[in-house]
Design a protein around this motif. Structure first.
Motif, short mmCIF file in Angstrom:
data_model
loop_
_atom_site.label_atom_id
_atom_site.label_comp_id
_atom_site.label_asym_id
_atom_site.label_seq_id
_atom_site.Cartn_x
_atom_site.Cartn_y
_atom_site.Cartn_z
N PRO A 138 0.84 -1.21 0.00
CA PRO A 138 0.00 0.00 0.00
C PRO A 138 0.88 1.26 0.00
O PRO A 138 1.89 1.31 0.71
CB PRO A 138 -0.79 -0.10 1.30
CG PRO A 138 -0.71 -1.52 1.71
CD PRO A 138 0.58 -2.05 1.17
N PRO A 139 0.51 2.27 -0.78
CA PRO A 139 1.35 3.47 -0.84
C PRO A 139 1.47 4.22 0.48
O PRO A 139 2.44 4.93 0.70
CB PRO A 139 0.67 4.34 -1.91
CG PRO A 139 -0.65 3.74 -2.16
CD PRO A 139 -0.64 2.34 -1.66
N LYS A 140 0.52 4.05 1.38
CA LYS A 140 0.57 4.73 2.68
C LYS A 140 1.20 3.87 3.77
O LYS A 140 1.20 4.26 4.94
CB LYS A 140 -0.82 5.16 3.10
CG LYS A 140 -1.37 6.24 2.19
CD LYS A 140 -2.70 6.75 2.68
CE LYS A 140 -3.21 7.84 1.76
NZ LYS A 140 -4.49 8.38 2.19
N ALA A 141 1.74 2.71 3.39
CA ALA A 141 2.39 1.84 4.38
C ALA A 141 3.60 2.55 4.96
O ALA A 141 4.33 3.26 4.27
CB ALA A 141 2.80 0.52 3.73
N LYS A 142 3.81 2.35 6.25
CA LYS A 142 4.93 2.97 6.94
C LYS A 142 6.09 2.00 7.06
O LYS A 142 5.91 0.79 7.12
CB LYS A 142 4.51 3.45 8.32
CG LYS A 142 3.47 4.54 8.27
CD LYS A 142 3.13 5.03 9.64
CE LYS A 142 2.09 6.14 9.54
NZ LYS A 142 1.71 6.63 10.85
N ARG A 143 7.27 2.57 7.11
CA ARG A 143 8.47 1.76 7.30
C ARG A 143 8.39 1.08 8.66
O ARG A 143 8.05 1.73 9.67
CB ARG A 143 9.69 2.67 7.25
CG ARG A 143 10.98 1.97 7.53
CD ARG A 143 12.12 2.97 7.50
NE ARG A 143 13.33 2.33 8.00
CZ ARG A 143 14.55 2.72 7.72
NH1 ARG A 143 14.73 3.78 6.98
NH2 ARG A 143 15.58 2.09 8.20
N PRO A 144 8.67 -0.22 8.74
CA PRO A 144 8.60 -0.91 10.03
C PRO A 144 9.60 -0.33 11.03
O PRO A 144 10.70 0.08 10.67
CB PRO A 144 8.96 -2.35 9.69
CG PRO A 144 8.70 -2.48 8.23
CD PRO A 144 8.96 -1.14 7.64
N ALA A 145 9.18 -0.31 12.27
CA ALA A 145 10.05 0.19 13.33
C ALA A 145 11.17 -0.80 13.60
O ALA A 145 11.03 -2.00 13.35
CB ALA A 145 9.24 0.41 14.61
N LYS A 146 12.27 -0.29 14.10
CA LYS A 146 13.39 -1.16 14.44
C LYS A 146 13.00 -2.01 15.65
O LYS A 146 12.35 -1.56 16.57
CB LYS A 146 14.62 -0.34 14.79
CG LYS A 146 15.17 0.39 13.59
CD LYS A 146 16.41 1.17 13.96
CE LYS A 146 16.95 1.91 12.75
NZ LYS A 146 18.16 2.66 13.05
N LEU A 147 13.44 -3.27 15.61
CA LEU A 147 13.17 -4.17 16.72
C LEU A 147 14.30 -4.08 17.73
O LEU A 147 15.47 -4.06 17.37
CB LEU A 147 13.05 -5.61 16.23
CG LEU A 147 11.88 -5.93 15.31
CD1 LEU A 147 11.95 -7.38 14.88
CD2 LEU A 147 10.57 -5.68 16.02
N ASN A 148 13.95 -4.06 19.00
CA ASN A 148 14.95 -4.07 20.06
C ASN A 148 14.90 -5.45 20.70
O ASN A 148 14.11 -5.70 21.59
CB ASN A 148 14.65 -2.97 21.08
CG ASN A 148 15.74 -2.88 22.13
OD1 ASN A 148 16.74 -3.57 22.03
ND2 ASN A 148 15.52 -2.05 23.12
#
Length: 71
Positions: free
Chosen positions: A56-66
């Motif tokens: 999807p064009p509005k998909a956000k970059r996944p957050a970094k996993l800690n």
């Protein structure tokens, strides 16, 4: 049968989507990293058509996993 263009997936089943290449450029990461996130199901709303991912064009970059790993 509809053909999927590599540059952009437009209105496939009524959806406007972007490709792995476009997402990688937008998020300033490699295409392989985006494919890894897709394989880990970390990009919401992404769909796989055969060998091609549609994001999807509005998909956000996944957050970094800690995960607590140390270097």
């Amino acid at each position: 049968m509809m053909r999927i263009r590599k540059a952009k997936v437009n209105n496939y089943f009524g959806l406007t989507m972007i490709t792995v290449q476009t997402a990688a450029t937008n998020w300033r990461v490699s295409e392989q990293r985006v494919r890894q996130w897709l394989g880990e199901d970390r990009i919401k709303g992404a769909i796989k058509f055969g060998k091609v991912w549609a994001i999807p064009p509005k998909a956000k970059r996944p957050a970094k996993l800690n995960n607590g790993a140390k270097a």
